[in-house]
Design a protein around this motif. Structure first.
Motif, short mmCIF file in Angstrom:
data_model
loop_
_atom_site.label_atom_id
_atom_site.label_comp_id
_atom_site.label_asym_id
_atom_site.label_seq_id
_atom_site.Cartn_x
_atom_site.Cartn_y
_atom_site.Cartn_z
N LYS A 192 0.68 -1.35 -0.02
CA LYS A 192 0.10 -0.08 0.04
C LYS A 192 1.02 1.48 -0.34
N VAL A 193 0.34 2.39 -0.81
CA VAL A 193 0.76 3.89 -0.28
C VAL A 193 0.35 4.25 0.60
N SER A 194 0.96 4.99 1.26
CA SER A 194 0.33 5.93 1.92
C SER A 194 -0.19 7.21 1.40
N ASP A 195 -1.11 7.43 1.93
CA ASP A 195 -1.77 8.85 1.36
C ASP A 195 -1.56 9.87 2.88
N VAL A 196 -0.29 9.67 3.66
CA VAL A 196 -0.40 10.66 3.74
C VAL A 196 1.33 11.12 3.84
N SER A 197 2.19 11.67 3.77
CA SER A 197 3.20 12.02 2.99
C SER A 197 4.17 11.62 4.91
N ALA A 198 5.39 11.08 4.45
CA ALA A 198 6.01 10.42 5.63
C ALA A 198 6.94 12.16 6.34
N LYS A 199 6.93 11.73 7.79
CA LYS A 199 7.31 12.88 8.17
C LYS A 199 7.37 12.03 9.74
N PRO A 200 8.58 12.30 10.11
CA PRO A 200 8.97 11.84 11.12
C PRO A 200 8.58 12.77 12.45
N THR A 201 8.47 11.97 13.72
CA THR A 201 8.10 12.67 14.94
C THR A 201 9.23 12.77 15.90
N PHE A 202 9.38 13.57 16.55
CA PHE A 202 11.10 14.16 17.42
C PHE A 202 10.00 14.25 18.17
N LYS A 203 10.85 13.23 19.28
CA LYS A 203 9.98 13.38 20.90
C LYS A 203 10.19 15.43 21.58
N HIS A 204 11.98 16.16 21.01
CA HIS A 204 11.56 16.77 21.92
C HIS A 204 12.09 18.48 20.70
N ILE A 205 12.21 18.21 19.81
CA ILE A 205 12.48 19.27 18.53
C ILE A 205 10.78 19.72 18.31
N PRO A 206 10.98 20.53 17.59
CA PRO A 206 11.66 21.69 17.87
C PRO A 206 10.71 22.54 19.20
N LYS A 207 11.79 23.55 19.59
CA LYS A 207 11.10 24.17 20.38
C LYS A 207 10.66 24.85 20.26
N LYS A 208 9.86 25.64 21.32
CA LYS A 208 8.38 25.98 21.02
C LYS A 208 8.29 27.23 21.67
N GLY A 209 8.32 28.38 22.24
CA GLY A 209 8.47 29.28 23.33
C GLY A 209 9.31 29.31 23.97
N MET A 210 9.77 30.31 24.82
CA MET A 210 10.81 30.88 26.24
C MET A 210 10.24 30.27 26.92
N LEU A 211 11.53 30.20 27.63
CA LEU A 211 12.12 30.03 28.97
C LEU A 211 12.29 30.67 29.50
N VAL A 212 11.96 31.08 31.39
CA VAL A 212 12.48 32.57 31.76
C VAL A 212 12.78 31.50 33.26
N PHE A 213 13.69 33.10 33.87
CA PHE A 213 13.37 32.48 35.29
C PHE A 213 12.88 33.61 36.36
N ASP A 214 12.00 32.55 36.93
CA ASP A 214 10.99 33.87 37.73
C ASP A 214 10.63 34.10 39.16
N ALA A 215 11.40 33.01 39.47
CA ALA A 215 11.45 32.95 40.72
C ALA A 215 11.96 34.25 41.41
N ALA A 216 12.22 35.20 43.14
CA ALA A 216 12.48 35.47 43.24
C ALA A 216 12.47 35.79 44.92
N GLN A 217 14.08 35.85 45.20
CA GLN A 217 14.17 35.68 46.72
C GLN A 217 13.64 37.49 46.93
N PHE A 218 12.27 38.36 47.14
CA PHE A 218 12.78 39.99 47.60
C PHE A 218 12.89 39.92 48.42
N ASP A 219 12.88 39.12 49.91
CA ASP A 219 13.26 39.81 51.43
C ASP A 219 14.42 39.86 51.26
#
Length: 759
Positions: free
Chosen positions: A473-500
């Protein structure tokens, strides 16, 4: 029966409550309210900077004990921004105006805990209580009360047709027209805890007996759903026909046509579960966290967040699991087997992953012999574990030819063909074994008479398999590999602070300046100290980030300190700036100074990165730059200064300070996302080079290496530098990563290897 269903994945976690989250209320299209044992109600609205997330915009304080049921009042003349009605253990029903965040009515009358609330077609509030009564409230006054059941009333809802339905500890449901009971529904074997209307069909009920039922309004049971192993606290339905339930067994279960199609595990009891209008699901958990689950791929959480949740679940289960009467987390590790036994046959239980394994000392051969896994006690689940996950079955499969026995995990809800396909690929075994593996599964699970879809699609390449004797059978869906960790989407920040701690350090430095005549002129005045306190107070109060403001003089004060104070004293000031850029108004206000001719921030970067560096200055400044990626107004500045910034902080890679390493790799990862989006090939090349330096450094800590590898893979997949990466021999780097003992590093190594091998 094949059911068309897309699995839910984590979209985001909402943190803020300090105890069990007990109730959820859907407020329009993109906002929710949650109640908690911590006595608060939190109102969450869409985060303007990230469509996947919600941010807490208001905290409602007024109950003196834990808060349970919530109901949304749609915007009207009295409540232009909507309102909330809440009920609590304190016997009170409170009405809140979301415009002000203040309570406008305190409704007193119930003698015991308020368990549920509904609004009728006239806007009256109907509340139920453990005192067995229903009360009707109008304009802040009780206008009607009656004994609805002979036992505590646990739930109340309004049907689209206007009638009221109640559920009780007497095991029944009742249908009401005003104070008149039209029908009593008998069938549950225990308390009816949750109710929901199912459009066009009838009434859903959740019970302590572990079951869910769908009832016709006439009282006929249309469907019973069994699958939970403990009390079911809540139930809700969606226009799509899906049903969701939350239980003490720690699962939110999703049902379609009476069949459980997915079970979402939580690190604690699921008190409530509700559908958003778009089909996403919100769950309230006893760990104090609200979670949103989605089937929409563009709003699924980053892989880092998914990994953290998997780790959180594993840690939770390990902390609760007991083997041989012992707590799993308290068992010694495999290192304890290096210590010889004292007598032949002496036994020792050690922890291996999520299991306890027994060993016996073999005195003649002076070694520990493995006896086997220690089975849980009768009060614990007997389902076996494999690779940290629990399954209905874990089979030992003997391939023969002297090859080692392989473990094959399987759940009865799985398609055996899918399981066989993925397992054979994972174990690098020929696909010709496929039918044998499927038959093995069916025979050993008693599913021989069940028909499954046998069509195959390679989970890595998307292509169909060739099976001898069948036409290709010939797949009607284009062959496209899946990746577990890529690509990265969104930004990471450092949002914890010891204000006192930050304020304490600034005060300490200020006192030092005051004590020296030569530096007294650099010290803060009392109004300045007070202003700094106000700045920190604003930053602390995250619930008002949507409305709180900073004066130009606030930002000017901080920038003046950066320029005038001695270099060794500026790191707590930089740390305040790090949090300022995460505040909407603070970020906008600070940005004005970036557009000036003298770029103060670049001056600071140059100042703090000149040798010999002060680690605290380096850490706070790199995290401040990393946080700038949270706001798009800084993107052009970040892109413009990319080369200078990477060069300035490159020493962090060789630092022995793990916090500096992680901050630098996070900066690299954020730059990856930005430069892919802007299609900046030159910038991508610089970031790729920096990321490669990180992964080739043997002394870099695991999380830092992982983020650098994700950056490399993302740049290769979606950027413009794949050929450059291949020229840097990234394939060998990927193979080395695959050999890591840290699972996530090995996984992203596999992602990169697969990507590198593609033409």
């Amino acid at each position: 029966m094949e059911i068309d269903f897309n699995e839910y994945q984590l979209r985001c976690e909402l943190h803020g409550h300090e105890d069990d989250v007990r109730g959820i209320c859907i407020c329009g299209n993109d906002a929710i309210a949650t109640s908690s044992r911590d006595r608060t109600i939190r109102f969450w609205s869409l985060d303007s900077s990230d469509k996947r997330k919600l941010a807490c915009s208001k905290i409602l304080l007024g109950h003196s004990s834990f808060v349970g049921p919530l109901v949304w009042i749609s915007p009207n003349q009295e409540f232009p921004q909507g309102g909330i009605v809440s009920g609590g253990m304190d016997t009170l029903v409170l009405v809140w105006d979301l415009k002000t965040g203040e309570k406008v009515h305190t409704l007193k009358g119930h003698q015991l805990q308020v368990t549920a609330i509904a609004l009728d077609d006239n806007g009256d509030i109907i509340s139920s209580s453990v005192d067995c009564t229903l009360r009707r409230w109008r304009n802040g006054q009780s206008v009607e009360t009656w004994e609805a059941h002979k036992a505590p009333v646990q739930a109340v809802i309004k049907l689209p047709s206007g009638e009221i339905v109640t559920g009780s500890s007497d095991t029944t449901l009742k249908l009401w027209k005003g104070k008149t009971c039209l029908h009593t529904f008998d069938g549950h074997a225990d308390t009816v805890r949750g109710l929901a209307a199912m459009s066009g069909l009838g009434i859903l009920s959740a019970s302590h007996d572990g079951s869910l039922r769908l009832w016709a309004v006439s009282g006929e049971v249309l469907m019973e759903m069994v699958g939970h192993t403990a009390i079911v606290y809540s139930v809700d339905s969606h226009a799509s026909g899906l049903i969701v339930s939350g239980s003490e067994d720690r699962f939110a279960k999703i049902w379609k046509d009476g069949v459980c199609v997915q079970s979402i595990e939580h690190p604690g009891c699921v008190w409530d579960a509700k559908f958003l209008e778009n089909g996403d699901i919100v769950t309230a958990c006893s760990d104090g966290t609200v979670r949103i689950w989605t089937v929409h791929q563009d709003t699924v959480a980053d892989q880092l967040e998914l990994d953290l949740y998997t780790s959180e679940l594993s840690q939770y289960k390990a902390s609760r699991k007991r083997v041989g009467g012992l707590k799993l987390e308290e068992l010694p590790g495999l290192d304890s087997l290096k210590i010889p036994g004292t007598s032949d046959g002496q036994t020792k239980i050690v922890r291996e992953g999520d299991n306890g394994v027994a060993y016996a000392w073999n005195m003649p051969e002076q070694k520990w012999d493995k006896i086997g896994e220690v089975v849980d006690g009768p009060e614990e689940s007997s389902r076996p574990f494999h690779d940290g996950a629990q399954y209905d079955y874990v089979f030992d499969v003997d391939i023969g030819d002297g090859m080692p026995t392989r473990k094959l995990p399987y759940n009865r809800s799985d398609n055996p063909y899918d399981v066989a396909d993925k397992w054979l690929l994972k174990e690098s075994l020929p696909l010709s074994f496929r039918e044998q593996i499927v038959q093995f599964i069916l025979q050993n699970t008693g599913q021989k008479d069940i028909t499954f879809d046998s069509s195959f699609r390679d989970p890595y390449t998307g292509s169909n398999a060739y099976i001898p004797g069948q036409s290709s059978k010939v797949s009607d869906v284009s062959a496209k590999p899946t990746f577990k960790h890529i690509p990265k989407k969104g930004m990471l920040v450092f949002d914890a602070a010891q204000f006192d701690g930050i304020l304490k350090k600034i005060t300490e430095f200020n006192n030092a300046l005051l004590s020296d005549q030569e530096t007294q002129n650099l010290s803060l005045t009392e109004p300045d100290v007070s202003r700094l306190g106000s700045i920190v107070k604003t930053l602390k109060d995250t619930s008002y980030y949507h409305s709180s403001k900073f004066a130009d003089s606030d930002i000017a004060l901080l920038l003046n300190l950066l320029q005038s104070w001695p270099l060794k004293m500026i790191f707590p000031v930089i740390d305040i700036l790090r949090m300022i850029v995460l505040h909407p108004d603070g970020a906008t206000n600070l940005h004005k100074y970036f557009e000036a001719k003298n770029d103060i921030l670049m001056e600071v970067i140059k100042k703090v990165t000149v040798n010999p560096t002060i680690p605290a200055n380096l850490l706070t400044s790199i995290r401040t730059i990393t946080n700038l990626f949270k706001n798009s107004c800084y993107f052009s500045w970040l892109q413009k200064h990319c080369s200078e910034i990477l060069d300035a902080f490159s020493s962090c890679n060789s630092s022995s300070n793990k916090n500096l390493q992680l901050s630098y790799s996070t900066l690299i990862l954020n730059y990856t996302v930005l430069l892919i989006e802007s299609k900046d090939q030159e910038g991508q090349s610089q970031v790729l080079s920096a990321a490669l330096e990180i992964v080739e450094n043997e002394n870099v800590e695991g999380d830092s290496k992982f983020r650098a590898l994700v950056a490399i893979g993302s740049l290769m997949l979606e950027g413009l530098v794949k050929k450059i990466a291949l020229d840097f021999d990234v394939l060998n780097i990927a193979k080395a990563a695959k050999g890591s003992t840290e699972a996530k590093i090995a996984e992203v190594g596999s992602d990169i290897e697969l990507l590198a091998k593609q033409s």
